[in-house]
Design an enzyme around this catalytic site. Structure first.
Site, mmCIF file in Angstrom:
data_model
loop_
_atom_site.group_PDB
_atom_site.id
_atom_site.type_symbol
_atom_site.label_atom_id
_atom_site.label_comp_id
_atom_site.label_asym_id
_atom_site.label_seq_id
_atom_site.Cartn_x
_atom_site.Cartn_y
_atom_site.Cartn_z
ATOM 1 N N LYS A 41 0.338 -6.703 -4.168
ATOM 2 C CA LYS A 41 -0.358 -5.852 -3.204
ATOM 3 C C LYS A 41 -1.384 -6.599 -2.666
ATOM 4 O O LYS A 41 -2.028 -7.292 -3.319
ATOM 5 C CB LYS A 41 -0.928 -4.661 -3.941
ATOM 6 C CG LYS A 41 -1.450 -3.587 -3.117
ATOM 7 C CD LYS A 41 -1.796 -2.358 -4.284
ATOM 8 C CE LYS A 41 -2.416 -1.130 -3.349
ATOM 9 N NZ LYS A 41 -2.755 0.078 -4.500
ATOM 10 N N SER A 86 -0.696 4.077 -2.955
ATOM 11 C CA SER A 86 -1.036 3.038 -1.711
ATOM 12 C C SER A 86 -0.007 1.736 -1.995
ATOM 13 O O SER A 86 -0.217 0.997 -1.141
ATOM 14 C CB SER A 86 -2.608 2.611 -1.867
ATOM 15 O OG SER A 86 -3.095 2.434 -3.041
ATOM 16 N N SER A 102 -1.205 5.542 -7.421
ATOM 17 C CA SER A 102 -0.812 4.580 -6.367
ATOM 18 C C SER A 102 0.140 3.256 -7.046
ATOM 19 O O SER A 102 0.627 2.654 -6.153
ATOM 20 C CB SER A 102 -2.195 3.786 -5.862
ATOM 21 O OG SER A 102 -2.826 4.770 -4.955
#
Lengths: 474, 71
Positions: free
Chosen positions: A81, A156, A180
Site C-alpha cells: 500500500k 483503504s 482496512s
C-alpha cells in the site's frame, strides 16, 4: 507457463525459487506482465517499478547461484500500500497533497521484508489518507474489484486486496485502523490479518490514528499470511508502541488440528441485517470447522456498538490533529472524503481521553467475557454482498448507510486491539466473495492462523481466481 | 442538564477554536453525530476511575494474552 507460476501461493513460489525450479526473474516477469494486463481494468497500482524489480530479481537469482544464505521471502515479488515509506521514494498515501512526498526514512516493515528477500513490484492504490472503507480514490482513480469491476474493492488497502486477487503479486502489506485490511481481503477473496496492536511496528507508516493503526499482510492463503507476519512482527525501538513479546514461528503452528476448539458465534450485533448469502456462507464455514472437530458455541458478546463508537471518539480527534494544518490551508486539495476528518475538530479533548481511559477496562471485559468461554470468535467481515461502485458514489441514496455498514463488524476489534483474520468463505449470488473473520485474545495470531489454515485445507475458495486474472489480455 | 449540539456550535467551534472553516450545511450534518459520540464517551466515563491511565492499554493486551494472567 505464466498462469502456472502466478497460481502458486507465496510460500510455494518462495520454495520453487529457493530450489531453483523457477527463477526470481521468471516470477517477477510473470507478475509484472500480469500487473500491466490487469492495471487498465482494476487500477490496483499507483506505481509499477518494473526496472527496479527486474534488477532486484536478477540479484536474487545470482545470490542463489553463489550459494548465499537467503531469507523466507527470497526473490518473491510483492507490493505494498502506498503509505509505507521508503527513503527517497514517493509515498502518496493516495492523496493529492502528498503526490510528490519523498520521506526521509524507511518503514521498519519494509526493511524487514527486504532483508527477508522481498522484490518490490511497486506501490498499491489506496483510499486517500487511508480514510474511506470503499477503496475509491478521486486523485488516482478508483481501484476496481477484479471479480467484477463494477464493484468496490473495499478499503483503504484497496490495491493490496485487488492486486493479490488478480495474481499481480503474491502478497501485499496493508494497514488496518477500522477494517482496512479485512474489507479488501474479504471483498477480493483473499486472506488478511489485522494483528494485535503492538505486534507489528508502525514506524515509517503514514499515520491515520496512532491509537488504532495496525500493519498486516494480505495474501491468498493463511500460510502465506503467517509467513509474512513472522517476517514483519516483533519489537522495534523506533516504534514506542511496539511490543517485545516473542514472535512465534507461525508456520510451525499450522497443524491442521482444531479438534475440541471452541468457536464462538455471536448472537448479537455481528449478524444484524445479514443477507441470506452471507448467512449461508457463515453456516457452511462453521459446518466445515465442526467437521474438523471444533465445537460451535453461540454467545452474546459485550456491546460491540459501544466499542465502535468509542473507536470513533478516539480516531477522529487523532485524524483531525494529523490533518489540522492541511485542513486549514489546503481544503480544496482533499476529495469528498475530507468529511471524515472534520468531526474530530469538535470532539472535546476530555471526551477523547475518557474514551482512552475506558479502553483498557472495556477490553479486559470483552476479552474475559468472550474468550473466557470460547477460544476464538467467528463472524462475517461484512454482513451484506459487496456493494457496487455506483452504490458508494456521492449523492446515492443510502450511501452513508452502506459506508458505515462496511466498517461496522471490524472497528470493534481495532478498539479492543485484538487480532482478526479475514478468510474467504464462498461467494454471494452477485458473484462477489464473502468472508468470515476469526478473532481471538491479544497475541493469539498463531491460533487464528491454525484455524484459518485448517479451514483452507478442506475448502478451495482461496484457489478460485477472478476471470479477469485469466482474460485481461483479451 | 443536556443541551443539544447545534450546527452553529460546530461551525463556530471549528472556526474560533481550530481556525478551520466547516460550512453551515456540513456543520448541521455533523452536529447529531458528534452529540451521539460525545454521549457515548460520557457514558463510558461513568465507570472510569481517576487512576485509569490510558497508557495501560498496551500492558493490558500483554496481560490478556492468556486466560490465567494476573491482572
Amino acid at each position: 507457463m505464466s498462469n502456472e507460476i502466478l497460481d502458486l501461493s507465496l510460500t510455494e513460489i518462495a520454495a520453487a525459487i529457493r530450489k531453483r525450479k523457477i527463477s526470481s526473474l521468471e516470477a517477477t516477469r510473470a507478475c509484472l506482465e500480469q500487473a500491466q494486463r490487469v492495471q487498465p481494468h482494476i487500477n490496483c497500482f499507483i506505481s509499477i517499478e518494473a526496472g527496479d524489480a527486474l534488477k532486484a530479481s536478477r540479484a536474487a537469482d545470482r545470490a542463489l547461484t553463489r550459494g548465499a544464505r537467503v531469507g523466507p521471502l527470497h526473490g518473491v515479488p510483492l507490493a505494498h500500500k502506498d503509505l509505507f515509506y521508503r527513503k527517497g521514494h514517493v509515498s502518496t498515501a493516495g492523496a493529492k497533497i502528498l503526490r510528490d512526498y519523498r520521506p526521509e526514512v524507511t518503514a521498519t516493515v519494509v526493511e524487514r521484508m527486504q532483508a527477508a528477500g522481498a522484490i518490490w513490484l511497486g506501490t498499491l492504490n489506496m483510499s486517500e489518507f487511508a480514510g474511506n472503507p470503499t477503496g475509491q480514490n478521486d486523485h488516482f482513480g478508483d481501484c476496481r474489484n477484479p471479480w467484477n469491476t463494477q464493484h468496490i474493492t473495499g478499503g483503504s488497502s484497496s490495491g493490496s486486496g485487488a492486486a493479490v486477487a488478480a495474481r499481480a503479486c503474491y502478497g501485499a502489506l496493508g494497514s488496518d485502523t477500522g477494517g482496512s485490511i479485512r474489507h479488501p481481503a474479504a471483498f477480493n477473496g483473499v486472506v488478511g490479518l489485522k494483528p494485535t496492536n503492538g505486534l507489528v511496528s508502525r514506524f515509517g507508516v503514514l499515520p491515520r490514528s496512532w491509537s488504532l493503526d495496525t500493519v498486516g499482510p494480505l495474501a491468498r492463503t493463511v500460510r502465506d499470511c503467517a509467513r509474512l507476519t513472522r517476517v514483519v512482527a516483533g519489537v522495534d525501538v523506533k516504534d514506542p508502541t511496539c511490543s517485545s513479546e516473542r514472535v512465534p514461528d507461525y508456520e510451525k503452528e499450522l497443524t491442521g488440528k482444531i479438534r475440541g476448539l471452541k468457536i464462538g458465534v455471536p448472537t448479537n450485533y455481528y449478524y444484524d441485517g445479514a443477507s441470506a448469502d452471507v448467512r449461508r456462507c457463515m453456516e457452511q464455514s462453521l459446518d466445515a470447522l465442526e467437521s474438523l472437530g471444533a465445537r460451535v458455541i453461540e454467545l452474546a458478546v459485550p456491546d460491540p456498538q459501544r466499542a465502535l463508537d468509542l473507536s470513533n471518539v478516539i480516531s477522529q480527534p487523532e485524524v483531525a490533529a494529523i490533518h489540522a494544518r492541511w485542513l486549514r490551508e489546503r481544503q480544496e486539495d482533499y476529495s469528498i472524503w475530507r468529511a471524515g476528518i472534520e468531526p474530530g475538530l469538535i470532539i472535546p479533548a476530555a471526551s477523547y481521553l475518557e474514551a482512552q481511559m475506558a479502553r483498557p477496562r472495556l477490553t479486559r471485559e470483552f476479552v474475559d467475557e468472550v474468550f473466557g468461554k470460547v477460544d476464538v470468535l467467528h463472524a462475517p467481515v461484512f454482513a451484506k454482498p459487496v456493494p457496487t461502485i455506483a452504490e458508494a458514489m456521492p449523492g446515492t441514496p443510502d450511501r452513508v448507510v452502506t459506508i458505515q455498514a462496511i466498517s461496522r463488524n471490524n472497528r470493534p476489534a481495532n478498539f479492543f486491539g485484538i487480532p482478526a483474520l479475514s478468510v474467504p468463505a464462498g461467494f454471494a449470488s452477485n458473484g462477489l466473495p464473502v468472508a468470515f473473520q476469526i478473532m481471538g485474545r491479544p497475541y493469539s495470531e498463531a491460533l487464528l492462523f491454525r484455524v484459518g489454515d485448517a479451514y483452507q485445507r478442506i475448502t478451495d475458495w482461496h484457489e478460485r481466481a477472478p476471470a479477469l486474472s485469466r482474460n485481461a489480455a483479451a | 442538564m443536556k443541551n443539544k449540539v447545534t450546527g452553529k456550535l460546530i461551525e463556530s467551534s471549528a472556526l474560533q477554536l481550530r481556525r478551520t472553516r466547516v460550512g453551515e450545511a456540513r456543520a448541521k450534518v455533523l452536529a447529531p453525530d458528534i452529540e451521539r459520540l460525545n454521549d457515548v464517551a460520557l457514558a463510558a466515563a461513568e465507570d472510569n476511575d481517576f487512576n485509569d491511565e490510558p497508557a495501560r492499554f498496551a500492558s493490558m493486551l500483554v496481560r490478556l494474552k492468556s486466560p490465567d494472567s494476573r491482572r
